[in-house]
Enzyme design. Structure first.
Site, PDB file in Angstrom:
ATOM      1  N   ARG A  48      -8.017  -4.974  -2.198  1.00 46.02           N
ATOM      2  CA  ARG A  48      -6.751  -6.586  -2.077  1.00 46.02           C
ATOM      3  C   ARG A  48      -5.884  -6.243  -1.313  1.00 46.02           C
ATOM      4  O   ARG A  48      -5.515  -7.002  -1.127  1.00 46.02           O
ATOM      5  CB  ARG A  48      -5.818  -5.680  -3.090  1.00 46.02           C
ATOM      6  CG  ARG A  48      -4.607  -6.520  -3.928  1.00 46.02           C
ATOM      7  CD  ARG A  48      -3.584  -5.498  -4.857  1.00 46.02           C
ATOM      8  NE  ARG A  48      -2.875  -6.796  -5.387  1.00 46.02           N
ATOM      9  CZ  ARG A  48      -1.522  -6.659  -5.254  1.00 46.02           C
ATOM     10  NH1 ARG A  48      -0.922  -5.758  -4.695  1.00 46.02           N
ATOM     11  NH2 ARG A  48      -0.408  -7.566  -6.286  1.00 46.02           N
ATOM     12  N   ILE A  74       0.002 -13.129  -5.807  1.00 47.17           N
ATOM     13  CA  ILE A  74      -1.474 -12.125  -6.204  1.00 47.17           C
ATOM     14  C   ILE A  74      -0.321 -11.699  -7.243  1.00 47.17           C
ATOM     15  O   ILE A  74       0.310 -10.682  -7.373  1.00 47.17           O
ATOM     16  CB  ILE A  74      -1.639 -11.560  -4.738  1.00 47.17           C
ATOM     17  CG1 ILE A  74      -3.012 -10.776  -5.667  1.00 47.17           C
ATOM     18  CG2 ILE A  74      -0.746 -10.361  -3.793  1.00 47.17           C
ATOM     19  CD1 ILE A  74      -3.681 -10.097  -4.160  1.00 47.17           C
ATOM     20  N   SER A  75      -1.545 -11.125  -8.799  1.00 41.20           N
ATOM     21  CA  SER A  75      -0.922 -10.869 -10.053  1.00 41.20           C
ATOM     22  C   SER A  75      -0.707  -8.568  -9.372  1.00 41.20           C
ATOM     23  O   SER A  75      -1.083  -8.449  -8.757  1.00 41.20           O
ATOM     24  CB  SER A  75      -1.994 -10.827 -11.117  1.00 41.20           C
ATOM     25  OG  SER A  75      -1.440 -11.373 -11.744  1.00 41.20           O
ATOM     26  N   GLN A  76       0.141  -9.047 -10.488  1.00 39.91           N
ATOM     27  CA  GLN A  76       0.208  -7.217 -10.115  1.00 39.91           C
ATOM     28  C   GLN A  76      -0.991  -6.097 -10.807  1.00 39.91           C
ATOM     29  O   GLN A  76      -1.764  -6.912 -11.904  1.00 39.91           O
ATOM     30  CB  GLN A  76       1.591  -6.753 -11.370  1.00 39.91           C
ATOM     31  CG  GLN A  76       1.984  -5.299 -11.392  1.00 39.91           C
ATOM     32  CD  GLN A  76       2.610  -4.575 -12.506  1.00 39.91           C
ATOM     33  OE1 GLN A  76       3.089  -5.496 -13.678  1.00 39.91           O
ATOM     34  NE2 GLN A  76       2.573  -3.499 -12.367  1.00 39.91           N
ATOM     35  N   PRO A  77      -1.475  -5.388  -9.900  1.00 37.89           N
ATOM     36  CA  PRO A  77      -2.806  -4.872  -9.758  1.00 37.89           C
ATOM     37  C   PRO A  77      -2.877  -4.266 -11.688  1.00 37.89           C
ATOM     38  O   PRO A  77      -4.163  -4.455 -11.945  1.00 37.89           O
ATOM     39  CB  PRO A  77      -2.257  -3.582  -9.173  1.00 37.89           C
ATOM     40  CG  PRO A  77      -2.087  -3.709  -8.069  1.00 37.89           C
ATOM     41  CD  PRO A  77      -1.045  -4.845  -8.909  1.00 37.89           C
TER      42      PRO A  77
END
Length: 228
Positions: A48, A74-77
């Site tokens: 990431r 960038i989205s939350q994992p």
């Protein structure tokens, strides 16, 4: 050769543990108490820190969304992992992604399926994601700059469709491009208001039913200007 430095690998494992804890906390709502082993493996293999701006590298493995510029994130994992798991990807699948962004979700999908087609409306994001993914060795994907609402009909039907921006409704063209018996994962709702992560399942006879999974907050799905 590993794409991780030792510190990044340790941080990534911490992120994986955070995802597992989030799944446990949300278990009743998302109807699962663990994500598939292949999903968690993909999350642990994609670096990431390669997908965030340089000034945010130290925060790359925090279980939270991060800005990537141009009003995008960038989205939350946890959300990336959950949406991927809901898609039920298989190694022989061809998947459509709407909203390439920095390419992180694209990379996770490409680790799991045969081919990914990804659409991004913002040209410089599409270009930078393409360069980044090729540099990292992902060659089973294509990225095109275009209006994701309209999909990518040339390669349809798809074994799965994942949308990484919130639409006000489920786009009809995407439903048409989804293979019967498969599903689409999409956030639905208005900007800065209540949004739901929805799974749209298309039956063998083409009928669709939708299931709400979780409250979410995504940037809006942007449209290109109508053609004249």
């Amino acid at each position: 050769m590993s794409l991780f430095h030792r510190d990044s690998e340790s941080s990534c494992q911490g992120m994986i543990q955070e995802i597992a804890r989030d799944v446990t906390r949300s278990g009743e709502r998302i109807h699962r108490h663990a994500l598939g082993p292949s999903i968690m493996d993909a999350m642990s293999r994609v670096p990431r820190h390669q997908f965030v701006p340089a000034d945010l590298v130290n925060s790359a493995y925090v279980n939270a969304p991060l800005p990537i510029g141009r009003g995008q994130t960038i989205s939350q994992p946890f959300i990336v992992a959950l949406m991927t798991d809901l898609l039920c990807p298989e190694p022989d699948h061809t998947v459509l992604e709407v909203g390439t962004g920095c390419g992180y979700q694209t990379a996770v999908l490409a680790t799991l399926v045969r081919q990914v087609y990804s659409l991004e409306l913002i040209p410089d994001l599409a270009d930078s994601a393409r360069e980044r993914l090729l540099r990292l060795g992902f060659n089973n994907l294509q990225i095109r700059c275009g209006d994701g609402y309209r999909g990518w009909p040339e390669h349809a039907p798809y074994d799965g469709i994942i949308v990484t921006a919130a639409a006000t409704h489920v786009p009809g063209p995407l439903v048409e491009q989804l293979k019967p018996g498969r599903c689409m994962v999409i956030p639905v709702g208005k900007p800065h208001r209540s949004q739901q992560l929805i799974v749209v399942r298309k039956s063998k006879n083409g009928q669709c039913r939708s299931e709400s999974v979780l409250d979410v907050a995504f940037v809006p799905l942007r449209r290109s200007l109508p053609e004249h």
